[in-house]
Design an enzyme around this catalytic site. Sequence first.
Site, PDB file in Angstrom:
ATOM      1  N   TYR A  98      27.285  22.661  27.106  1.00  0.00           N
ATOM      2  CA  TYR A  98      26.584  23.885  25.840  1.00  0.00           C
ATOM      3  C   TYR A  98      25.127  23.932  26.471  1.00  0.00           C
ATOM      4  CZ  TYR A  98      29.816  23.861  22.909  1.00  0.00           C
ATOM      5  OH  TYR A  98      31.772  24.341  22.147  1.00  0.00           O
TER       6      TYR A  98
ATOM      7  N   ARG B  21      25.816  26.660  28.793  1.00  0.00           N
ATOM      8  CA  ARG B  21      25.578  27.866  28.174  1.00  0.00           C
ATOM      9  C   ARG B  21      24.029  28.422  27.750  1.00  0.00           C
ATOM     10  NH1 ARG B  21      28.739  26.251  30.044  1.00  0.00           N
ATOM     11  NH2 ARG B  21      28.709  27.591  31.094  1.00  0.00           N
TER      12      ARG B  21
ATOM     13  N   GLN C 189      31.338  36.660  14.973  1.00  0.00           N
ATOM     14  CA  GLN C 189      31.962  35.338  15.988  1.00  0.00           C
ATOM     15  C   GLN C 189      31.321  35.235  17.455  1.00  0.00           C
ATOM     16  OE1 GLN C 189      36.583  36.169  16.223  1.00  0.00           O
ATOM     17  NE2 GLN C 189      35.571  38.175  15.877  1.00  0.00           N
ATOM     18  N   ASN C 190      30.270  35.647  17.696  1.00  0.00           N
ATOM     19  CA  ASN C 190      29.454  34.870  19.049  1.00  0.00           C
ATOM     20  C   ASN C 190      29.099  33.516  18.220  1.00  0.00           C
ATOM     21  OD1 ASN C 190      31.109  36.761  20.414  1.00  0.00           O
ATOM     22  ND2 ASN C 190      29.350  38.727  19.998  1.00  0.00           N
TER      23      ASN C 190
ATOM     24  N   ASP D 180      26.392  33.371  20.334  1.00  0.00           N
ATOM     25  CA  ASP D 180      25.062  33.732  21.529  1.00  0.00           C
ATOM     26  C   ASP D 180      23.754  34.319  20.130  1.00  0.00           C
ATOM     27  OD1 ASP D 180      24.750  36.371  21.313  1.00  0.00           O
ATOM     28  OD2 ASP D 180      26.859  36.024  22.862  1.00  0.00           O
TER      29      ASP D 180
ATOM     30  N   HIS E 204      30.494  31.474  13.513  1.00  0.00           N
ATOM     31  CA  HIS E 204      30.939  29.875  14.419  1.00  0.00           C
ATOM     32  C   HIS E 204      30.031  29.421  14.753  1.00  0.00           C
ATOM     33  CE1 HIS E 204      35.132  32.714  15.543  1.00  0.00           C
ATOM     34  NE2 HIS E 204      34.625  31.834  14.424  1.00  0.00           N
TER      35      HIS E 204
ATOM     36  N   SER F 220      39.783  42.358  19.435  1.00  0.00           N
ATOM     37  CA  SER F 220      41.120  43.089  18.967  1.00  0.00           C
ATOM     38  C   SER F 220      41.729  42.371  17.975  1.00  0.00           C
ATOM     39  CB  SER F 220      41.726  42.760  20.913  1.00  0.00           C
ATOM     40  OG  SER F 220      42.208  42.173  21.335  1.00  0.00           O
TER      41      SER F 220
END
Length: 266
Positions: free
Chosen positions: A94, A97, A127-128, A130, A145, A213
């Site tokens: 992480y 990231r 859902q990201n 960042d 999340h 999707s």
Amino acid sequence: SQWSPSVALRCAPWTTLTGGSKTSFAKSPERPVLKPMNQTKQKHVVVLSGAGISAESGIETFRAADGLWANHPVEEVATPEGWQRNPELVLDFYNQRRRQLYTVEPNAGHAALAQLEATHQVTVITQNIDNLHERAGSTKVIHLHGELDIARSTADERRLYPLNGKDIQLGDTCEGGSQLRPHVVWFGESVPEIERAEAIVQTANILIVVGTSLKVYPAAGLTRCAPAHCQKYLVDPELPDPALQNEFTCIAEPAGSAMPCLIQRL
């Protein structure tokens, strides 16, 4: 090192288908509660965003097809069991990231959603992990999340610490002495914000699903909470299952090209 608390925190046309070092960090206060929709404004737009919009900015995302995230099996770096086995590996993953996050910028899709606030009430449910929506200017963002640039205590998940791009190391603790971990919802953990998100989707006049999707649950189930009168748009190069396509106006394009055009038509 121990982290001390404080009160400081923090247009191309489309085809439409119908159908280690000692550092002091500040602890964040309680999360702000979103204000009720201002009825004098125009329609309430709720946006559900997924990995695709971040990928367009260059963010490496989890690939469900092979179970890898930046060449790591997801079980190693995104589960409570992986954390118990090798916390140093998880922290390094992480940290990398987070460093990458500050080498990229929001794209035109993020910017379009921020601009939409000038004419609509907008809530982004992402859902990201960042912070690209916030950096683009969106002011009401719910992270289902978690958030990459925030640490939390392993003993008390209410203790949150903004990182501002800095690493978390083994030995970095909260004021109570517990190791810090990324403030990220791992596979197998509950999604604390899901009920709040469901309530917000129920107030939508317009629902925009972008960069996903609709295959990841429980987030994908949020679309079922939208009221019957809600206009629904789905923006993603990969169209959803045929059974879902009848529920949306589908735009099979990347967010960066589709979103600036879509917001002009709302």
